[in-house]
Design a protein around this motif. Structure first.
Motif, PDB file in Angstrom:
ATOM      1  N   ASP A 333       0.842  -1.198   0.000  1.00  0.00           N
ATOM      2  CA  ASP A 333       0.000   0.000   0.000  1.00  0.00           C
ATOM      3  C   ASP A 333       0.876   1.246   0.000  1.00  0.00           C
ATOM      4  O   ASP A 333       1.806   1.373   0.787  1.00  0.00           O
ATOM      5  N   TRP A 334       0.547   2.152  -0.912  1.00  0.00           N
ATOM      6  CA  TRP A 334       1.277   3.396  -1.119  1.00  0.00           C
ATOM      7  C   TRP A 334       0.333   4.567  -0.863  1.00  0.00           C
ATOM      8  O   TRP A 334      -0.804   4.577  -1.334  1.00  0.00           O
ATOM      9  N   GLY A 335       0.825   5.590  -0.148  1.00  0.00           N
ATOM     10  CA  GLY A 335      -0.017   6.729   0.177  1.00  0.00           C
ATOM     11  C   GLY A 335      -0.508   7.466  -1.051  1.00  0.00           C
ATOM     12  O   GLY A 335      -1.690   7.788  -1.187  1.00  0.00           O
ATOM     13  N   ARG A 336       0.398   7.770  -1.979  1.00  0.00           N
ATOM     14  CA  ARG A 336       0.018   8.505  -3.183  1.00  0.00           C
ATOM     15  C   ARG A 336      -1.031   7.748  -3.982  1.00  0.00           C
ATOM     16  O   ARG A 336      -2.073   8.291  -4.354  1.00  0.00           O
ATOM     17  N   GLY A 369       4.187  16.580   9.070  1.00  0.00           N
ATOM     18  CA  GLY A 369       3.398  17.134   7.977  1.00  0.00           C
ATOM     19  C   GLY A 369       3.333  16.273   6.741  1.00  0.00           C
ATOM     20  O   GLY A 369       2.909  16.746   5.677  1.00  0.00           O
ATOM     21  N   LEU A 370       3.703  15.003   6.841  1.00  0.00           N
ATOM     22  CA  LEU A 370       3.692  14.096   5.693  1.00  0.00           C
ATOM     23  C   LEU A 370       2.935  12.821   6.029  1.00  0.00           C
ATOM     24  O   LEU A 370       2.996  12.338   7.165  1.00  0.00           O
ATOM     25  N   ILE A 371       2.231  12.267   5.039  1.00  0.00           N
ATOM     26  CA  ILE A 371       1.713  10.911   5.173  1.00  0.00           C
ATOM     27  C   ILE A 371       2.723   9.964   4.526  1.00  0.00           C
ATOM     28  O   ILE A 371       3.564  10.395   3.731  1.00  0.00           O
ATOM     29  N   THR A 390       0.936  13.616   0.438  1.00  0.00           N
ATOM     30  CA  THR A 390       0.221  14.370   1.465  1.00  0.00           C
ATOM     31  C   THR A 390      -0.731  15.373   0.829  1.00  0.00           C
ATOM     32  O   THR A 390      -1.826  15.624   1.350  1.00  0.00           O
ATOM     33  N   LEU A 391      -0.354  15.948  -0.285  1.00  0.00           N
ATOM     34  CA  LEU A 391      -1.214  16.911  -0.967  1.00  0.00           C
ATOM     35  C   LEU A 391      -2.373  16.206  -1.669  1.00  0.00           C
ATOM     36  O   LEU A 391      -3.485  16.752  -1.744  1.00  0.00           O
TER      37      LEU A 391
END
Length: 684
Positions: A333-336, A369-371, A390-391
């Motif tokens: 699993d990747w955040g982006r 401030g980052l996932i 994160t964005l």
């Protein structure tokens, strides 16, 4: 209903037919991250092929448990046919069943093979029950009189998911028999694979056998070691008569769990679950390719086995933990990928509970401030080397709220969103920080790949893009505008005004600095290590496609014309326009060669989504042109990963599918656009 039918030739007449057979793969996932997969013709070509790849608790992660099954059918007259195929070193590729297999198809997304021999017609189907590391392999005699005998020899080499085919976790195996229960175990890790037969006159013959020099040709093609070995404990036998079933079940679960359902109950439950998924999705998605995309989308939404702290936290708050597998076979699993895929996988499919769970789960992992960028296989903690994931989190929350109006989840996450913006303004890891002079977001650190163009070989970052990247700033502006909107809605006027000021500053600077006048499009990176980069890449599309576009509308048409003329293909957008010195037309070879081409021309299917978003903003009445672009992509459903859309494609004709056979954001964006275009064409 037969959803997708793949015609299987009775014999391989030429190389093109052989290549199609070897490159056409099926896949079924179990909702835990585990799966079963192989080629439609039965040849093992990849380390990731197997009938049960189990998702086990940390630190194991995914483990290949049941690699293959030698299948022989004995007819009443004493003749035999063997199903499947075999590829051994020094021997020609042997298709045992090509003169008998008449069809491969998906029924509600599940694989079914049909074999014909004389008056006999036999079907085999494979089912993985949801949320279990269990596989049911079911044989049904459709036509033919008398009793046939099914002989099944399991073949195994327990190994970690990504290990090469010549590796294994254990050197010795033991087969234990307890009445009608069988356990295959190995070594000090106490890995156990349990077998149960459901069929008339079932027996087992013990015959230990090692099968050497098996060739996995796709591994060789990709630059990895290609020869492996499997071990078989012996052969199961079952009788089969017309309209009856014979079933072998293999599982890593306890006997109590494994025996809770008879095969018919497990199969019926899984088929019903899948039909329910179709019925609860947006009505526009329920027929044709949309139906197949719904079933494909389900394979990526999982409950991770390896992070018990996530499960404990979620259950204490009254929900189950969910995440997204970025692609099969090798991604975790990747955040982006998760945030980009969220709408297509969970929102247009009506799976709002899972969507909220995914967002809340990732919110717990915010650090500085980052996932997380991704969670490595078998690990509990994520890696944070990403400037855009994160964005994209803001974008995913926006899409979730548009579907659900779930303000309680927004209130839970909102303080963390404020902290994210603060961290970016002050500066966080990997030199991710806002330039106070122009309000634009910069990123980059030696040896790290921080944008979605993230190929890296050893310490070589292929497309470093250090500086102010075009899509990073489009996402930053969109995040500021969204946060401003949410803060105003919650009465935090002062903080909302601060976000507005930051957004206005970024908007002005972006339109002054990113426009490449000579090309009529946008720079890919400004203030980079070598100045401004005018490489024509698809990243500029996000300046139009996002909810709050940062590019002024007067320039939309020019940018889209360049993208359409230079980057658009039948399978998605090229990652770099032809004519650039770094352009690569094909993605092939060893790891270094592939990564050198990964973002240097290679076509990405998921980019169809933002392209069509931008197209419809610029040409709101031209639904037909948008639909033509999408139709050529969804034709991929019956070509490579049957029922799925691949990760990437070669940059030039014939646009051969490469990379993962099933990619979350490829499927998600195709499904999202399918629903969007059908809704636009048939408004209420």
């Amino acid at each position: 209903m037969d959803d997708l039918i793949f015609s299987v030739p009775g014999s391989t007449q030429n190389q093109a037919e052989l290549d199609k057979l070897l490159s056409s793969e099926w896949l079924v996932a179990n909702g835990l991250g585990g799966y079963a997969s192989g080629t439609v013709c039965g040849v093992r070509t990849s380390r990731y092929h197997g009938l049960l790849i189990a998702a086990l608790p940390s630190p194991l992660g995914r483990v290949v448990m049941l690699n293959d099954l030698k299948e022989e059918i004995e007819f009443p007259n004493g003749t035999f046919i063997r199903l499947g195929a075999e590829n051994r070193a020094g021997q020609p590729l042997t298709f045992h069943s090509m003169d008998f297999v008449s069809q491969f198809r998906l029924e509600t997304g599940l694989p079914v093979w049909r074999y014909t021999s004389g008056d006999y017609v036999l079907e085999k189907r494979l089912v993985l029950p949801h949320m279990q590391n269990t596989v049911y392999i079911v044989y049904t005699l459709i036509e033919g009189e008398g009793t046939i005998r099914v002989h099944l020899s399991p073949q195994a080499n327990f190994r970690f998911h990504g290990d090469t085919v010549n590796s294994g976790l254990e050197a010795t195996y033991a087969m234990t028999v307890m009445e009608d229960r069988y356990e295959l175990s190995a070594g000090p890790r106490k890995l156990v694979l349990r077998f149960k037969l459901y069929g008339d006159n079932s027996t087992f013959t013990f015959r230990s056998e090692r099968i050497h020099d098996l060739v996995f040709w796709l591994e060789e093609q990709r630059g990895f070691y290609e020869r492996g070995m499997l071990w078989s404990p012996g052969t199961f036998h079952m009788d089969l008569r017309k309209a009856r079933r014979a079933t072998m079940v293999a599982s890593t679960h306890s006997w109590e769990t494994m025996l809770a359902l008879y095969p018919e109950e497990a199969m019926d439950a899984e088929y019903r679950r899948r039909e329910t998924l179709i019925s609860q999705a947006a009505p526009e998605a329920g027929t044709g390719p949309g139906r197949e995309l719904i079933l494909a989308a389900d394979q990526f939404v999982i409950r991770p086995m390896g992070r018990p702290q996530d499960a404990a936290r979620a259950r204490a708050s009254g929900y189950d933990v969910h995440t997204v597998i970025a692609g099969y076979h090798w991604f975790t699993d990747w955040g982006r990928d998760t945030m980009i895929s969220l709408e297509g996988l969970t929102l247009v499919t009506g799976r709002f509970v899972e969507a909220g769970s995914i967002l809340r789960t990732f919110s717990h992992y915010i650090r500085g401030g980052l996932i997380p960028n991704m969670f490595p296989e078998g690990e509990k903690e994520g890696l944070y080397n990403t400037a855009d994931a994160t964005l994209w989190f803001f974008h995913a929350i926006d899409r979730y709220l548009n579907y659900t109006r779930d303000r309680s989840t927004l209130m839970l996450i909102l303080p963390k969103l404020v902290s994210i913006v603060d961290s970016h303004l002050k500066g966080t890891s990997f030199n991710i920080k806002v330039d106070p002079d122009d309000g634009l977001l910069s990123q980059g650190e030696e040896t790290y790949q921080l944008t979605w163009m993230d190929a890296k070989v050893d310490d070589w970052v292929v497309t470093p893009r250090r500086g102010k990247a075009v899509e990073i700033n489009a996402l930053w502006y969109n995040a500021l505008r969204l946060l401003e909107q949410w803060l105003r809605e919650e009465g935090a006027a002062d903080r909302a005004e601060f976000c507005r000021e930051q957004a206005d500053k970024a908007y002005k600077s972006f339109n002054e600095r990113f426009w490449y006048e000579n090309g009529g499009y946008l720079y890919d990176v400004i203030d980079g290590e070598e100045g401004n980069d005018n490489a024509c890449r698809p990243n500029q599309v996000f300046a139009i496609s996002l909810g709050y576009p940062i590019l002024e509308p007067s320039r939309w048409e020019s940018v889209l014309k360049v993208v359409r003329d230079r980057l658009l293909t039948p399978k998605g957008l090229r990652s770099l326009a032809p004519g650039h010195p770094d352009y690569k037309s094909k993605y092939f070879g060893d790891l270094r060669s592939r990564d050198a081409a990964y973002h240097q021309g290679t076509v990405w299917a998921w980019l169809v989504g933002p392209y069509l978003d931008a197209w419809l903003k610029t040409h709101p009445g031209d639904i037909d042109s948008a639909n033509q672009v999408l139709q050529t992509l969804v034709s991929e459903l019956n070509l490579t990963g049957i029922g799925f859309i691949s990760e990437i494609f070669d940059a030039d004709y014939p646009f051969i599918a490469r990379g993962c056979i099933a990619q979350a954001w490829s499927v998600a964006e195709a499904l999202r656009c399918w629903v969007q275009l059908h809704s636009a064409k048939n408004p209420e």
